[in-house]
Every structure is written in structure tokens, then in C-alpha cells.
Design a protein around this motif. Structure first.
Motif, PDB file in Angstrom:
ATOM      1  N   SER A 100       0.843  -1.194   0.000  1.00 50.55           N
ATOM      2  CA  SER A 100       0.000   0.000   0.000  1.00 50.55           C
ATOM      3  C   SER A 100       0.875   1.240   0.000  1.00 50.55           C
ATOM      4  O   SER A 100       1.976   1.240   0.539  1.00 50.55           O
ATOM      5  N   TYR A 101       0.365   2.285  -0.642  1.00 53.25           N
ATOM      6  CA  TYR A 101       1.075   3.562  -0.746  1.00 53.25           C
ATOM      7  C   TYR A 101       0.096   4.681  -0.409  1.00 53.25           C
ATOM      8  O   TYR A 101      -1.008   4.736  -0.956  1.00 53.25           O
ATOM      9  N   ARG A 102       0.479   5.562   0.493  1.00 58.21           N
ATOM     10  CA  ARG A 102      -0.355   6.705   0.854  1.00 58.21           C
ATOM     11  C   ARG A 102       0.083   7.926   0.045  1.00 58.21           C
ATOM     12  O   ARG A 102       1.259   8.279   0.035  1.00 58.21           O
ATOM     13  N   LYS A 103      -0.877   8.546  -0.585  1.00 57.99           N
ATOM     14  CA  LYS A 103      -0.613   9.659  -1.488  1.00 57.99           C
ATOM     15  C   LYS A 103       0.213  10.750  -0.815  1.00 57.99           C
ATOM     16  O   LYS A 103      -0.110  11.205   0.281  1.00 57.99           O
ATOM     17  N   LYS A 136      13.299  -0.254  -1.177  1.00 62.24           N
ATOM     18  CA  LYS A 136      12.649  -0.914  -0.049  1.00 62.24           C
ATOM     19  C   LYS A 136      11.273  -1.256  -0.527  1.00 62.24           C
ATOM     20  O   LYS A 136      10.742  -0.699  -1.022  1.00 62.24           O
ATOM     21  N   SER A 137      10.503  -1.933  -0.566  1.00 63.37           N
ATOM     22  CA  SER A 137       9.180  -1.918  -1.146  1.00 63.37           C
ATOM     23  C   SER A 137       8.204  -2.610  -0.266  1.00 63.37           C
ATOM     24  O   SER A 137       7.451  -1.981   0.458  1.00 63.37           O
ATOM     25  N   GLU A 138       8.264  -3.948  -0.285  1.00 65.47           N
ATOM     26  CA  GLU A 138       7.213  -4.692   0.388  1.00 65.47           C
ATOM     27  C   GLU A 138       7.328  -4.618   1.899  1.00 65.47           C
ATOM     28  O   GLU A 138       6.342  -4.669   2.607  1.00 65.47           O
ATOM     29  N   ASP A 146       6.997   5.751   2.692  1.00 69.37           N
ATOM     30  CA  ASP A 146       7.867   5.229   1.655  1.00 69.37           C
ATOM     31  C   ASP A 146       7.285   5.475   0.280  1.00 69.37           C
ATOM     32  O   ASP A 146       6.075   5.501   0.095  1.00 69.37           O
ATOM     33  N   ILE A 147       8.155   5.663  -0.686  1.00 62.87           N
ATOM     34  CA  ILE A 147       7.801   5.533  -2.086  1.00 62.87           C
ATOM     35  C   ILE A 147       7.787   4.044  -2.368  1.00 62.87           C
ATOM     36  O   ILE A 147       8.713   3.327  -1.984  1.00 62.87           O
ATOM     37  N   LEU A 173      12.514   8.323  -9.026  1.00 67.58           N
ATOM     38  CA  LEU A 173      12.892   7.421  -7.939  1.00 67.58           C
ATOM     39  C   LEU A 173      12.300   6.033  -8.150  1.00 67.58           C
ATOM     40  O   LEU A 173      12.965   5.018  -7.914  1.00 67.58           O
ATOM     41  N   LEU A 174      11.043   5.977  -8.578  1.00 68.18           N
ATOM     42  CA  LEU A 174      10.424   4.676  -8.816  1.00 68.18           C
ATOM     43  C   LEU A 174      11.186   3.885  -9.876  1.00 68.18           C
ATOM     44  O   LEU A 174      11.363   2.673  -9.751  1.00 68.18           O
TER      45      LEU A 174
END
Length: 287
Positions: A100-103, A136-138, A146-147, A173-174
Motif C-alpha cells: 500500500s502507498y499513501r498519497k 525498499k518496497s514490500e 515510503d515511495i 525514484l520509482l
């Protein structure tokens, strides 16, 4: 979509079954897919945690149809009663939330010829921490901003929401730090900004990053106070539009193949990853 959770669930369920029948591995819904409020702040009243009944329903749909979902712009309950988080959620084909990513960028804008928007009045402002620059992602720790990029059956996904589209450093960055191959941009652009900038910005982000972009867009008049531009698009890493709904106000799905070998080919022929000179924008911002 409208201010009716049940009606929106029924619409999404129909689209999901259509996508699964077409053989899609990932279905992307637009920002505010589950609810569009009539007034600013209405969405706070329906906000829920990610383990609440609304998200559980969509997780069940993913599991039943054996398809991954990109649920862009879910109204996640915030840290106080007056605010929510505008959250992009990825659900796998077993119905499990995997990321999940928060805007980050909130739409506080006086639209020329339109109305004044102030998303921050009811949405939490989320800033990326400096350690977001690492891949870093999951595995985010609690409270860590985090992005976000995550692996999926169609490639490595870079997550964003709507107004993020105007900030190219995030997509840089992505691509270059998080190794994204497909950028997801669920959105509810206004008609004024959409007509002027939507397709241009999407193709710019594609060309700059050499990624596919999947941009699921809210469309049409939601109520007396709100209308979205629409124009759902899928764009390949060369900047060519490979999928578009028949007209920008349609409710439906568009299907396109994601060819990761084409991503590699474009990047090999124009090796900007090797040629670019990385700039630490955090340092630049502090000068």
C-alpha cells in the motif's frame, strides 16, 4: 463512481468479471473507486482501515476471480477523526494485500476557470522519509513512509495517485531507485486540468522513465458539484498509446499486453540509466 458504496461495488464487480474473462492478470481501478463524496470531507465519514469490510470485499473479489487488483485512492482511516489517507492498495490473486502507498502530493489548487480544491483539509499530508531513496518496497515498518514499488505478474509496479503525476522526481525514484517497469496512476483529474495536461503528463512520465504507464481514470459527472475528465490510458515505454477506452467518458475496461522484453529493448537502445547524473533533490532542497 458516486456516493453509494453498494452501487460502486456492483460496478467494480462487473468490471472485474469482465477483465478476468478477457484473461487480464491485473485490473486497475481509478482513484476513489469505492466512493466519491458530494462535498469535500464526505469521504472521511466512510473511511475504514485496510482490514475493514469494504477492503475485505474487494479482496474477496480478487480471490474469487483469480486476478490482481490495483485499488487506487481508497479512503483509509486517518490518524484523527477529521482526516483520511488517500491510499493505493495492491491485492494479489489470493485476496491478500501485498502493498500500500499513501498519497504524498495533495491537490490544493485554485483551478483556473474552475473551483478551489483543498484536499489537505480532509486528507493527511504524507511526506517520504529520506530513507525512501533506497530500494525498499514490500517490507515497510509500522509508521514508516515510503515511495512504493512491488513485484507482480506483469512486472515491477510503481505506485502513485493522481496529483503525484505532476512531480517527476517521484517517478524518477520509482524507476531508477526502485526499478519499476510499470507505473500505475489511478486518478480523478478535473475536466479543466485533464483537457490541458492529463495525456501530456502521462506520456512525459513514460518517456522520462521508459516504463509502461497504466492510468485508470474516473470519468463523467459524479454529482452537481464534481466532474472528472476521464480518458483511461495504457502507454508503452516508447510513449505510444496501446490502450484507450472508446471515449473518455466510458465506463468499461481496456486490455493491453505488457511486454517486459520491450521495456528492456527501449532501455538498451537509449541507456539513460547509465548516462544520467543523479541529483540528490533532498540536498538541493536544503540549499
Amino acid at each position: 463512481m458516486a456516493s453509494n458504496l453498494a452501487a460502486n461495488m456492483a460496478t467494480c464487480s462487473h468490471l472485474l468479471k469482465e477483465a478476468a474473462s478477457a484473461g487480464a492478470k491485473l485490473l486497475c481501478f481509478p482513484e476513489a473507486f469505492s466512493y466519491v463524496g458530494t462535498m469535500d470531507g464526505d469521504s472521511v465519514l466512510v473511511a475504514e482501515p485496510l482490514d475493514g469490510p469494504i477492503m475485505n470485499h474487494y479482496c474477496s473479489l480478487a480471490r474469487e476471480s483469480d486476478i490482481w487488483l490495483s485499488l487506487g485512492g481508497f479512503q483509509e482511516i486517518g490518524s484523527d477523526p477529521q482526516h483520511l489517507c488517500n491510499t493505493h492498495v495492491i491485492v494479489d490473486d489470493t485476496g491478500k494485500i501485498i502493498s500500500s502507498y499513501r498519497k504524498i502530493h495533495l491537490f490544493d489548487v485554485d483551478v483556473p476557470g474552475g473551483r478551489v480544491y483543498k484536499e489537505s483539509s480532509f486528507t493527511e499530508s504524507v511526506l517520504p522519509q529520506r530513507n525512501s531513496l533506497s530500494r525498499k518496497s514490500e517490507g515497510k515498518g509500522e509508521g514508516e513512509l515510503d515511495i512504493v514499488a512491488v513485484d507482480s505478474p506483469i512486472g515491477r509496479l510503481g505506485l502513485s495517485v493522481c496529483y503525484d503525476l505532476r512531480f517527476p522526481e517521484m517517478y524518477q525514484l520509482l524507476r531508477f531507485q526502485h526499478e519499476a517497469q510499470v507505473l500505475l496512476v489511478p486518478a480523478a483529474f478535473t475536466t479543466v486540468t485533464g483537457e490541458a495536461h492529463w495525456e501530456i503528463l502521462l506520456r512525459a512520465r513514460v518517456i522520462e522513465t521508459q516504463c509502461y504507464v497504466i492510468a485508470a481514470a474516473q470519468a463523467g459527472k459524479h454529482n452537481d458539484k464534481r466532474e472528472s475528465y476521464g480518458n483511461t490510458l495504457i502507454i508503452d515505454p516508447w510513449g505510444t498509446i496501446v490502450g484507450r477506452l472508446p471515449d473518455r467518458l466510458s465506463t468499461g475496461i481496456v486490455v493491453a499486453d505488457i511486454d517486459l522484453s520491450f521495456v528492456d529493448s527501449v532501455r538498451e537502445k537509449m541507456p539513460i540509466a547509465k548516462q544520467r547524473k543523479p541529483i540528490d533533490f533532498w540536498k538541493a532542497a536544503s540549499l
